[in-house]
Motif scaffolding. Structure first.
Motif, short mmCIF file in Angstrom:
data_model
loop_
_atom_site.label_atom_id
_atom_site.label_comp_id
_atom_site.label_asym_id
_atom_site.label_seq_id
_atom_site.Cartn_x
_atom_site.Cartn_y
_atom_site.Cartn_z
N VAL A 1 41.59 101.07 43.36
CA VAL A 1 42.16 100.12 44.33
C VAL A 1 42.78 100.81 45.55
CG1 VAL A 1 44.44 99.95 43.19
CG2 VAL A 1 43.52 97.99 44.49
N SER A 2 43.20 102.05 45.39
CA SER A 2 43.84 102.74 46.52
C SER A 2 42.81 103.29 47.52
CB SER A 2 44.71 103.89 46.01
OG SER A 2 43.89 104.85 45.38
N TYR B 1 47.05 106.09 53.72
CA TYR B 1 45.59 105.98 53.55
C TYR B 1 44.93 105.42 54.81
CZ TYR B 1 41.53 103.14 51.80
OH TYR B 1 40.33 102.52 51.61
N PHE C 1 53.07 100.15 46.51
CA PHE C 1 51.96 100.95 47.04
C PHE C 1 51.93 100.95 48.58
CE2 PHE C 1 50.22 96.69 46.05
CZ PHE C 1 49.71 96.32 47.28
N TYR D 1 49.34 94.36 57.54
CA TYR D 1 49.70 94.30 56.11
C TYR D 1 51.16 93.92 55.91
CZ TYR D 1 45.27 96.37 54.43
OH TYR D 1 43.95 96.60 54.10
N LYS E 1 37.38 101.16 56.09
CA LYS E 1 38.60 101.96 55.99
C LYS E 1 38.25 103.46 56.07
CE LYS E 1 40.94 98.37 53.28
NZ LYS E 1 41.65 98.08 52.01
N LEU F 1 49.56 102.99 51.15
CA LEU F 1 48.55 102.22 51.89
C LEU F 1 48.58 102.60 53.39
CD1 LEU F 1 46.47 99.88 52.04
CD2 LEU F 1 48.41 98.29 52.17
N THR G 1 39.45 93.02 45.06
CA THR G 1 40.34 94.05 45.66
C THR G 1 40.33 95.34 44.85
OG1 THR G 1 41.79 92.30 46.50
CG2 THR G 1 42.74 94.52 46.33
N LEU H 1 52.70 92.75 52.65
CA LEU H 1 52.71 93.68 51.51
C LEU H 1 53.85 94.71 51.60
CD1 LEU H 1 48.86 94.44 51.28
CD2 LEU H 1 50.17 92.80 49.93
N ARG I 1 32.58 96.99 47.27
CA ARG I 1 33.54 97.74 46.43
C ARG I 1 32.95 98.06 45.06
NH1 ARG I 1 38.54 93.89 48.33
NH2 ARG I 1 39.23 95.11 50.13
N ARG J 1 33.94 87.86 51.77
CA ARG J 1 34.82 88.20 50.64
C ARG J 1 33.97 88.43 49.38
NH1 ARG J 1 40.14 89.80 51.15
NH2 ARG J 1 40.59 88.95 49.09
N HIS K 1 37.89 96.29 54.38
CA HIS K 1 38.78 95.12 54.47
C HIS K 1 37.97 93.92 54.93
CE1 HIS K 1 42.07 92.44 55.53
NE2 HIS K 1 41.40 92.22 56.65
N ASN L 1 39.51 101.50 48.53
CA ASN L 1 38.51 100.45 48.29
C ASN L 1 37.60 100.16 49.49
OD1 ASN L 1 40.38 99.07 49.76
ND2 ASN L 1 40.76 97.47 48.24
P1 ADP Z 1 42.36 92.58 49.88
O1 ADP Z 1 42.20 93.83 50.72
O2 ADP Z 1 41.25 92.44 48.88
O3 ADP Z 1 42.56 91.33 50.71
P2 ADP Z 1 45.25 92.68 49.26
O4 ADP Z 1 45.54 91.92 50.52
O5 ADP Z 1 45.89 92.22 47.99
O6 ADP Z 1 43.68 92.77 48.98
O7 ADP Z 1 45.67 94.20 49.47
C1 ADP Z 1 45.44 94.85 50.68
C2 ADP Z 1 45.04 96.28 50.41
O8 ADP Z 1 46.14 96.98 49.82
C3 ADP Z 1 43.90 96.48 49.41
O9 ADP Z 1 42.62 96.27 49.97
C4 ADP Z 1 44.13 97.91 48.99
O10 ADP Z 1 43.67 98.81 50.01
C5 ADP Z 1 45.65 97.98 48.95
N1 ADP Z 1 46.16 97.72 47.60
C6 ADP Z 1 46.29 96.52 46.99
N2 ADP Z 1 46.79 96.66 45.75
C7 ADP Z 1 46.98 97.98 45.56
C8 ADP Z 1 47.47 98.79 44.48
N3 ADP Z 1 47.86 98.24 43.33
N4 ADP Z 1 47.53 100.13 44.65
C9 ADP Z 1 47.15 100.70 45.80
N5 ADP Z 1 46.66 100.01 46.86
C10 ADP Z 1 46.58 98.66 46.76
#
Ligand code: ADP
Length: 169
Positions: free
Chosen positions: A129-130, A84, A77, A69, A29, A81, A111, A72, A122, A105, A135, A132
């Motif tokens: 988390v914001s 970012y 967030f 995404y 990222k 996201l 995450t 989501l 990570r 993973r 991916h 990280n």
């Molecule tokens: P992963 O990336 O581990 O598969 P998710 O699919 O749940 O996790 O989330 C996708 C991405 O969204 C995360 O990697 C992170 O960049 C962002 N994200 C997830 N939860 C949060 C949060 N609570 N606040 C800010 N960003 C978040």
């Protein structure tokens, strides 16, 4: 080394090992690129034994991200996201190998970096988390969907990796 490779390759075809062609999308990222972590992250996947079959640096579009995404979209967030993920270049990769989805993973970690184990990307390089860093696809279906979304077929290379043959010999 060469003769070893040739012997191993002759003994058993790598493609006959079930699951060895599994592929996943790994994306470094914008914070990972900004912080010059690209080399260290690639190194972890190489030294684990996975094979790089696609690699590019790109400025991600809103359209690609909304597809990537999409699930989501309703999260609070989500706007942050998108901001970012479009704040700078991303390095997208496809890695191939036995159980690469599950293994990567684990290598990437939780995450939320605050809960990620030390030794994971990570857990070693991030705290929130914001931001990280990386991916990794989370399932076979997800990986297939994401690889098709991020890469054209011709951008992925099939090449034989002779040192893997002995792993499964
Ligand atoms: P992963 O990336 O581990 O598969 P998710 O699919 O749940 O996790 O989330 C996708 C991405 O969204 C995360 O990697 C992170 O960049 C962002 N994200 C997830 N939860 C949060 C949060 N609570 N606040 C800010 N960003 C978040």
């Amino acid at each position: 080394l060469l003769s070893g490779c040739h012997r191993a390759a002759g003994r058993r075809s790598l493609s006959s090992v079930p699951g060895v062609r599994e592929r996943t999308l790994i994306a470094i990222k914008p914070d990972g690129v900004q912080r010059r972590l690209v080399g260290q992250i690639i190194q972890r996947f190489e030294q684990r034994g996975f094979k790089l079959v696609g690699l590019k640096m790109l400025q991600v579009s809103d359209d690609l991200l909304s597809q990537h995404y999409g699930q989501l979209r309703t999260k609070p967030f989500y706007p942050g996201l998108l901001q970012y993920m479009t704040s700078g270049p991303v390095v997208a990769m496809v890695w191939e190998g036995y159980k690469v989805i599950e293994s990567s993973r684990m290598m990437v970690g939780h995450t939320n970096p605050a809960e990620a184990q030390p030794g994971t990307v990570r857990g070693d390089f991030s705290i929130h988390v914001s931001r990280n860093v990386v991916h990794a696809s989370d399932s076979v279906e997800g990986a297939q969907r994401e690889i098709q979304l991020w890469f054209k077929g011709k951008e992925l290379l099939n090449w034989e990796c002779c040192d893997h043959a002995s792993t499964f010999g």
